[in-house]
Design a protein around this motif. Structure first.
Motif, short mmCIF file in Angstrom:
data_model
loop_
_atom_site.label_atom_id
_atom_site.label_comp_id
_atom_site.label_asym_id
_atom_site.label_seq_id
_atom_site.Cartn_x
_atom_site.Cartn_y
_atom_site.Cartn_z
N ALA B 163 29.38 -14.87 10.25
CA ALA B 163 30.30 -14.21 9.43
C ALA B 163 29.52 -12.96 9.18
N LEU B 164 30.52 -11.87 8.96
CA LEU B 164 30.11 -10.56 8.81
C LEU B 164 31.03 -9.90 7.72
N ALA B 165 30.32 -8.92 7.09
CA ALA B 165 31.07 -8.11 6.19
C ALA B 165 30.74 -6.55 6.21
N ALA B 166 31.79 -5.81 5.93
CA ALA B 166 31.35 -4.34 5.91
C ALA B 166 32.20 -3.61 4.92
N LYS B 167 32.04 -2.39 4.87
CA LYS B 167 32.82 -1.65 3.80
C LYS B 167 33.37 -0.36 4.21
N LEU B 168 34.46 0.26 3.54
CA LEU B 168 34.86 1.77 3.54
C LEU B 168 34.78 2.16 2.36
N GLU B 169 34.47 3.36 2.17
CA GLU B 169 34.64 4.04 0.68
C GLU B 169 35.39 5.28 0.67
N THR B 170 35.78 5.62 -0.43
CA THR B 170 36.25 7.08 -0.60
C THR B 170 35.40 7.99 -0.81
N SER B 171 35.42 9.11 -0.67
CA SER B 171 34.58 10.15 -0.86
C SER B 171 33.91 10.35 -2.24
N SER B 172 34.72 9.85 -3.37
CA SER B 172 34.35 10.01 -4.63
C SER B 172 33.32 8.74 -4.84
N GLU B 173 33.63 7.63 -4.01
CA GLU B 173 32.77 6.34 -4.34
C GLU B 173 31.70 6.59 -3.89
N LYS B 174 31.52 7.27 -2.55
CA LYS B 174 30.22 7.89 -1.93
C LYS B 174 29.18 8.73 -2.79
N LYS B 175 30.15 9.67 -3.45
CA LYS B 175 29.29 10.47 -4.41
C LYS B 175 28.57 9.81 -5.41
N ALA B 176 29.13 8.63 -5.99
CA ALA B 176 28.75 7.62 -7.14
C ALA B 176 27.15 7.26 -6.82
N ALA B 177 26.56 6.83 -7.99
CA ALA B 177 25.18 6.50 -7.80
C ALA B 177 24.88 5.16 -6.98
N ALA B 178 23.92 5.30 -6.33
CA ALA B 178 23.86 4.36 -5.01
C ALA B 178 23.75 2.65 -5.87
N THR B 179 23.20 2.60 -7.04
CA THR B 179 23.01 1.33 -7.62
C THR B 179 24.42 0.79 -8.15
N SER B 180 25.59 1.67 -8.28
CA SER B 180 26.83 1.07 -8.62
C SER B 180 27.74 0.88 -7.45
N ARG B 181 27.04 1.21 -6.08
CA ARG B 181 28.02 0.94 -4.95
C ARG B 181 27.81 -0.55 -4.33
N MET B 182 28.76 -0.95 -3.55
CA MET B 182 28.30 -2.13 -2.83
C MET B 182 27.24 -2.01 -1.80
N ASN B 183 26.55 -2.71 -1.82
CA ASN B 183 25.32 -2.59 -0.90
C ASN B 183 25.70 -3.34 0.46
N LEU B 184 26.67 -2.71 1.41
CA LEU B 184 26.94 -3.29 2.60
C LEU B 184 26.95 -2.23 3.83
N ASP B 185 26.97 -2.66 4.93
CA ASP B 185 27.03 -1.78 6.09
C ASP B 185 28.33 -1.08 6.10
N TYR B 186 28.59 0.00 6.65
CA TYR B 186 29.85 0.73 6.75
C TYR B 186 30.56 -0.05 8.07
N PHE B 187 31.93 -0.07 7.76
CA PHE B 187 32.51 -0.67 8.81
C PHE B 187 32.73 0.05 10.17
N PRO B 188 32.27 -0.15 11.56
CA PRO B 188 31.96 0.67 12.34
C PRO B 188 32.96 1.51 13.13
#
Lengths: 255, 269
Positions: B163-188
């Motif tokens: 099993a694996l999981a990854a994420k992609l984020e919008t620019s505004s999500e990337k700028k949000a506080a790290a604690t409020s974001r999903m703790n996942l590796d980025y999609f390659p």
């Protein structure tokens, strides 16, 4: 088609040469635009949102590590040092909607004040019915609206080969012209897929729709083309990139 | 070594019809546009939830239906060309539907909307659907989209046992506080995601909305269900954690894949 400026970015109106890929065999046009974005250090300034483009997203296409910078299907970059705007297309157009898409992107180019458009594309080597002159190495061909027969003196001086297969009186080229030209009074029928012949190969390609659309909007347009086959097309992209830089640099000198 | 002449082209290559200006366009008249039908009384539009969660993957749909008993059905998206035959009166995981639920608390200050996408949306219709769900009648502050990795678009090997999981984020999500974001590796890089989930995330980026697309693999696996449950635990009020492990035998990859009924052919409705 809506142009959305990225948060915190501004559009530079001096970047009046637009370079974009046409979808083509081996993705050569798109690879070439990627090389241009990287080599010029172009900065992404916005996105083009078009209803006919199929959706896709991905991670950053340029950095050595996946940094999470989102990529969208049609992105706009600017390189102020070379006064160029680069549009990168990452997904196909919905089937049967290429002409509408070309119309939309031509509208964008015209409304945003672009003066010259350079379309990068490849052609299928297997469709070639004559021998290529390889004595001077791989050749880049061009098609321009500078003259009615597709010829451009500047491209000739740069050593590009004219696309001899261009026939402005050919039925498919005339059909493309009629579709984009509001003033065209001639009613031409849409050629069906079954009626297409070998001679119709070139005007059936996306670069031809883009060429005709930009031409109809009164923009100067140059298509730069190279023949290739499916496979490792990175060398073809390098060839097109090097030659396109010569073309738009020389255009800047003229301006 | 693969034969480039006989093998299907990899995802970045084109088929002949993709490169043909004269390919037949869609038939006339064009399809009627999708639309949202809201429950009565119709809520005040646009809805402005603090969080919009959109489930497309089988594990996330299972969790929506099994672990959120307090959700309220407030609307449904209608795609005119898709039939309703076989759907039940009460919302069910087996339906071909796209229902919109609310998890609002009493004062509506931290409203959460859920969308359960249980029908196939073609890539050609995805742009229309994503515009309806984000930015018109629904204007969320933040969006989380849950989908599965599409092996055809993934450059690399995907093992059915891993099993694996990854994420992609919008620019505004990337700028949000790290604690409020999903703790996942980025999609390659080099792999892409297409279809409705891509269109939804693109819409978030264009509208400058905080958006995260979480993709998981394999599509039917108990570990992925537990993973998605764990991911949503901290952000979805009322998520019944104990129910996350229920009925997981239908996702067992060892006993053979058992797809949800809504993936079955229309012939058997």
């Amino acid at each position: 088609m809506e142009f959305v400026v990225e948060e915190g970015k501004r559009v530079d109106e001096e970047c009046s040469t637009l370079i974009l890929p046409a979808l083509s065999i081996g993705n050569v046009g798109q690879l070439a635009v990627d090389l241009l974005v990287s080599s010029t250090g172009a900065d992404r300034v916005g996105y083009l949102d078009d209803p006919y483009l199929l959706p896709c997203v991905g991670n950053d296409a340029y950095g050595p590590l996946p940094c999470g910078e989102i990529s969208l299907p049609l992105e706009v970059y600017e390189s102020p040092s070379t006064a160029t705007t680069l549009a990168q297309q990452r997904s196909p157009v919905a089937k049967g909607m290429m002409i509408k898409f070309a119309e939309n992107i031509a509208d964008f180019a015209a409304s945003s004040g672009k003066k010259h458009v350079i379309v990068l594309s490849s052609l299928d080597f297997q469709r070639l019915h004559h021998n290529l002159d390889m004595s001077r190495g791989p050749q880049v061909y061009y098609l321009s609206n500078a003259e009615a027969n597709g010829r451009d003196e500047h491209c000739e001086r740069l050593g590009f080969g004219r696309l001899n297969e261009y026939d402005s009186e050919g039925r498919c080229w005339k059909y493309l012209c009629s579709v984009f030209d509001e003033n065209c009074k001639e009613e031409l029928t849409f050629p069906s897929e079954d009626e297409l012949e070998d001679i119709d190969y070139y005007p059936s390609l996306p670069f031809a729709a883009l060429f005709s659309a930009f031409k109809a909007r009164g923009l100067k347009v140059t298509c730069l083309l190279c023949y290739c086959s499916e496979g490792d097309n990175i060398p073809d992209a390098f060839l097109l990139t090097r030659r396109s830089r010569r073309r738009f640099h020389s255009f800047l000198v003229l301006v | 070594m693969e034969d480039v002449l006989t093998e299907n082209p990899p995802p970045s290559r084109f088929f002949q019809e993709d490169l043909n200006n004269f390919a037949s366009p869609p038939p006339e008249p064009p399809l009627p546009s999708p639309f949202i039908l809201f429950s009565s009384p119709k809520p005040e539009l646009p809805l402005k939830p603090s969080l919009l969660i959109i489930a497309l993957s089988s594990p996330s749909l299972h969790i929506f239906h099994s672990c959120l008993p307090s959700k309220t059905l407030i609307g449904t998206l209608i795609i005119p060309e898709l039939p309703f035959s076989g759907n039940t009166v009460e919302p069910s995981l087996q339906d071909k539907s796209c229902n919109i639920y609310s998890l609002s608390d009493n004062n509506n200050e931290n409203s959460v909307l859920l969308i359960s996408v249980q029908l196939p949306v073609s890539p050609e219709r995805s742009n229309l659907v994503s515009r309806l769900l984000i930015g018109q009648d629904i204007v969320p502050e933040r969006v989380i989209i849950l989908d599965s990795i599409q092996s055809r678009n993934f450059r690399g090997r995907l093992s059915p046992d891993e099993a694996l999981a990854a994420k992609l984020e919008t620019s505004s999500e990337k700028k949000a506080a790290a604690t409020s974001r999903m703790n996942l590796d980025y999609f390659p890089s080099g792999s892409v995601i297409d279809g409705l989930s891509a269109s939804l995330l693109s819409r978030c980026q264009l509208k400058n909305i905080r958006g995260t697309l979480v993709v998981s693999w394999p599509e039917f696996d108990p570990s992925v269900v537990r993973f998605v449950g764990g991911l949503l635990k901290s952000i979805v009020p009322g998520l019944d954690n104990k129910s996350v492990g229920k009925d997981l035998e239908m996702y067992s990859s060892r006993s053979g894949l058992k797809k949800d009924a809504w993936l079955d052919s229309d012939l058997y409705t």
